[in-house]
Scaffold this active site. Structure first.
Site, PDB file in Angstrom:
ATOM      1  N   SER A 282       2.006   6.348   7.956  1.00  0.00           N
ATOM      2  CA  SER A 282       1.918   5.594   6.704  1.00  0.00           C
ATOM      3  C   SER A 282       0.475   5.388   6.243  1.00  0.00           C
ATOM      4  O   SER A 282       0.241   4.959   5.113  1.00  0.00           O
ATOM      5  CB  SER A 282       2.601   4.232   6.849  1.00  0.00           C
TER       6      SER A 282
ATOM      7  N   LYS B 232       3.391  -5.371   4.103  1.00  0.00           N
ATOM      8  CA  LYS B 232       2.051  -4.817   3.909  1.00  0.00           C
ATOM      9  C   LYS B 232       1.386  -5.393   2.665  1.00  0.00           C
ATOM     10  O   LYS B 232       0.214  -5.784   2.688  1.00  0.00           O
ATOM     11  CB  LYS B 232       2.137  -3.292   3.822  1.00  0.00           C
TER      12      LYS B 232
END
Length: 816
Positions: A663, A706
């Site tokens: 990611s 996030k």
């Protein structure tokens, strides 16, 4: 760039309380709710596995804990069991031929208890009737006649001996030492002195006669044991005839009661034969009882009398009593130890020894569920030594064999039993986490043969009208079950939004009932503590915040380290070869996002991109794969005709543990390109997303955590208006951000960008146009991609020059 900025309504799905068409949960009808609407695959698999009556079609239920697996399994199993007949009772009885191998009896429902009670009554009546029969005048007369016959026979024999002795001038006398023959003379018994004074010839005649009579007496004494044995046999035969006659009508009643069960009839025949054969033991018991009464004249309790050693063998051990059921049993065993699963043989201590009999056989879950369904947790089954292997043996043999784990491993040495195995006909449902199912499927060849059906539970449900209605009923049932405060419509809407957040999908809602139930209970508690009559939206939000507060200590420590400049993360300004990546830290059910500084350095080299994390074995294989994709992307876009002539290094700064996942590959690529082009990147932005070889941005997990992790840091430091997070466009459907993030976006303090390609990310972070590739001309002049290509071409040219210089020096050396 305005097209890339997500509007507030894209950041969270909100549920309008008015759309629920209620004002309070009091308007809802509470009922026992299970996830039938959203679990069609699991339901159909369960029903198929239950209905197919073939060996091996047992079921494994997989899925995330808390999704209602146990509730649904029990509901479907009970529905199936309701259509099946009661399998009946199971009993163990004494084996008269092999005492250490008790026999089982299968009876109709309720008959096991009836048989046990009937045998107890039979024993009490038998004892009473036998006692009366053997104390009767008729019996005593027959017995006395047999004994008198023996006495008369002995008397006749003695009279014969006396006559023979008289004929030989001898007298037969009885002494404590037995029969003695004494010489007579003129009708008078001779003393030893007188006998010795007789003439030798006369004395010799007497001695001869004495010897003959002694032999005759000896023959008499040899006949006595045989006569006594004959009388004993006749008395025994008499006793057996009396016992058989006495017991016959009692047993006939039992036989008539269980006339339809051949097993029971055969057992009663053996009971009768054994009681008649061993009637002498009855007299022994009576003697012991009488002796005990003399020593301690207190009447024996009926239980003590019933369990006396002679009669205990005729009692019945009702192993499984299904008299309370109207259908097949459904059993859930939460502690599947070996004994709880297949039954056990208990022991009692007597005179310092461990002893047992068939009355100490105890049933296991397989016995109780026989003819129905047994539900087990696979994890617990594997944690109990021997249980899983025993279950497989039972399923393969279609028999329940009671095993003793201590004996199996020779932990005890004692006489034990080997009960006759009971036929097994059961459906096993194992509830298991997916990883265990697939591990056993791969490594245990028996497992897939015995468990051919998988019922897979989904952790989320489609967010449609059917499941919205289901959720309303679910919340109402939780409130009713736990006696909670009623919920306003706005509070119910927040609970449902929380369920959307759990699965990180605007079009799906969580199937994890446990989390929803916990939130409802905690919200009600908070409202009640404030003396409210109904739960409001604020109470649900407070419960959610407090749930996070209880577990976010580590998150706060990480944030504190960043704010105190112990961990270096910049949220303002620009920097070359440096970018803010985002990762997720999971602590059980709690996850939070953490910003990470990623840096890149480049220099002239041979086209190698070094992943420092991998070099020191902190990088996982997926992360390493992502870094290798970057190298492929660089060569394909910027070095099609020239060799890639750089050496680059990438690292997560201040990373002291493993790094896994791809990611951060988009962030790493941007840092790398920035270092090559020597163009700074905005530090007020953070990015998450993986990148493919073509430069497309791919979706990742944990997008909400996030964004919120970087948002919290910016909030603590103070918003500048230029801060935000860049995410893959494919993740927009997963956004369920906290309301404070949405409010900050509305006020222009924070931004969330959605991108599809690395070029869009380049323009966001640098402010320069990415630049499109023009055939045979490269990238548009002044664009970011052009700067990267120019620098790589410079590296390639410089590498060629160095190579020529090196060749020249090698040529000069050869001429010398």
């Amino acid at each position: 760039m305005s097209l890339l900025v997500l509007p507030p309504e894209k950041l969270r799905r909100t549920i309008d309380p008015a759309s629920l068409k209620i004002k309070s949960s009091q308007e809802l009808e509470a009922e026992d709710v299970i996830l039938l609407p959203g679990q069609p695959r699991a339901c159909k698999s369960l029903e198929f596995g239950l209905r197919i009556e073939l060996p091996g079609y047992n079921i494994v239920v997989t899925g995330v804990p808390g999704t209602g697996r146990h509730t649904l399994v029990k509901s479907v199993a009970k529905k199936w069991a309701a259509e099946k007949k009661n399998p009946g009772d199971w009993c163990y009885v004494y084996n008269f031929e092999k005492p250490f191998n008790p026999l089982y009896l299968k009876l109709k429902p309720g008959e096991g208890k009836v048989l046990a009670q009937s045998m107890e009554t039979f024993i009490e009546n038998a004892k009473s009737n036998l006692r009366s029969a053997f104390e009767s005048e008729e019996y005593q007369a027959q017995k006395d006649a047999l004994e008198q016959e023996l006495r008369e026979k002995q008397q006749r024999e003695i009279e014969r001996l006396q006559q023979m002795a008289a004929e030989r001038s001898l007298s037969l006398m009885r002494t404590p030492q037995g029969l003695v023959f004494v010489p007579l003379k003129e009708g008078k018994a001779l003393t030893p002195e007188e006998f010795e004074s007789l003439p030798a010839e006369e004395r010799e005649v007497f001695e001869q006669h004495l010897e003959e009579m002694q032999k005759e007496a000896q023959r008499f004494f040899q006949k006595i044991p045989r006569w006594q044995q004959e009388v004993r046999e006749k008395i025994k035969q008499l006793n057996q005839e009396v016992a058989k006659f006495t017991l016959k009508h009692l047993l006939d009643e039992l036989k008539e009661k269980f006339a339809q069960n051949k097993q029971v009839l055969a057992y009663l025949e053996k009971v009768e034969a054994d009681m008649v054969k061993n009637i002498a033991l009855f007299f022994l018991e009576e003697q012991k009882k009488a002796a005990l009464q003399e020593e301690m004249p207190v009447p024996l309790k009926s239980e003590e009398s019933k369990n006396s050693s002679f009669f205990r063998r005729y009692l019945v051990n009702v192993l499984v009593d299904n008299s309370h059921l109207s259908h097949a049993p459904v059993i859930y065993e939460d502690n599947p130890s070996l004994g709880n699963l297949v039954g056990k043989i208990e022991h009692i201590q007597q005179m310092g020894f461990l002893v047992t009999d068939f009355h100490l056989l105890k049933p296991g879950a397989l016995h109780k569920a026989n003819g129905g369904v047994l539900i087990l947790d696979l994890e617990q089954l594997l944690l109990n030594p021997g249980s899983f292997e025993a279950l497989k043996r039972c399923l393969k043999s279609a028999q329940i064999r009671i095993e003793n784990l201590a004996e199996k491993f020779s932990l005890i040495s004692t006489v034990s039993l080997e009960p006759e195995p009971i036929p097994l006909e059961v459906k096993i449902i194992l509830i298991a986490p997916p990883y265990l199912f697939y591990l056993l499927k791969m490594y245990d060849p028996d497992f897939i043969k015995l468990f051919k059906i998988i019922a897979d539970f989904d952790e989320s449900l489609p967010f449609d009208a059917e499941n919205i209605n289901y959720y309303l009923k679910l919340i109402a049932s939780i409130i009713k079950k736990n006696n909670l405060l009623p919920f306003k419509a706005e509070a119910i809407a927040k609970v449902m939004e929380y369920a959307l957040r759990v699965v990180e999908d605007k079009k799906k809602i969580s199937a994890e009932i446990r989390k929803v139930s916990d939130l409802v209970s905690e919200s009600s508690f908070l409202a009640k503590s404030k003396n409210k009559e109904e739960v409001e939206k604020a109470d649900v939000l407070e419960a959610i915040e407090f749930r996070e507060f209880r577990v976010n200590r580590y998150q706060e420590k990480v944030l504190e380290a960043i704010l105190r400049d112990i961990i270096f993360i910049e949220t303002e300004g620009e920097a070359i070869g440096q970018i803010n990546g985002l990762s997720v830290i999971s602590l059980g059910d709690f996850s939070f996002g953490r910003p990470s500084k990623i840096t890149a350095n480049v220099r002239l080299g041979e086209g190698e991109v070094v992943d420092i994390e991998r070099e020191v074995k902190l990088g996982g294989p997926i992360h390493s794969k992502g870094v290798m994709i970057l190298s492929s992307f660089l060569g394909a876009r910027y070095a099609k005709t020239n060799p890639l002539s750089l050496k680059a290094t990438l690292v997560f700064e201040q990373s002291y543990s493993g790094v896994e996942g791809d990611s951060a590959s988009a962030a790493e690529l941007l840092a790398l390109l920035s270092a090559i082009a020597e163009v700074p990147l905005k530090q007020g932005l953070a990015i998450t997303g993986s990148v493919d070889q073509k430069g497309r941005i791919q979706p990742i997990g944990g997008v909400n955590e996030k964004i919120e992790g970087f948002f919290t840091l910016c909030k603590k430091r103070g918003f500048t208006g230029d801060q935000g997070v860049v995410i893959p466009k494919a993740n927009v459907k997963h956004l369920m951000l906290k309301e404070e993030v949405v409010e900050a976006v509305k006020e222009g303090k924070f931004k969330v960008y959605a991108i599809e390609s690395i070029d869009e990310a380049i323009e966001l972070f640098t402010g320069l146009p990415a630049g499109e590739s023009i055939e045979r001309e490269g990238f548009a002049r002044g664009s970011f991609n052009a700067l990267v290509q120019e620098k790589l071409e410079f590296f390639a040219q410089r590498r060629k020059e160095l190579a020529r210089q090196l060749q020249g020096k090698e040529g000069d050396g050869k001429e010398d």
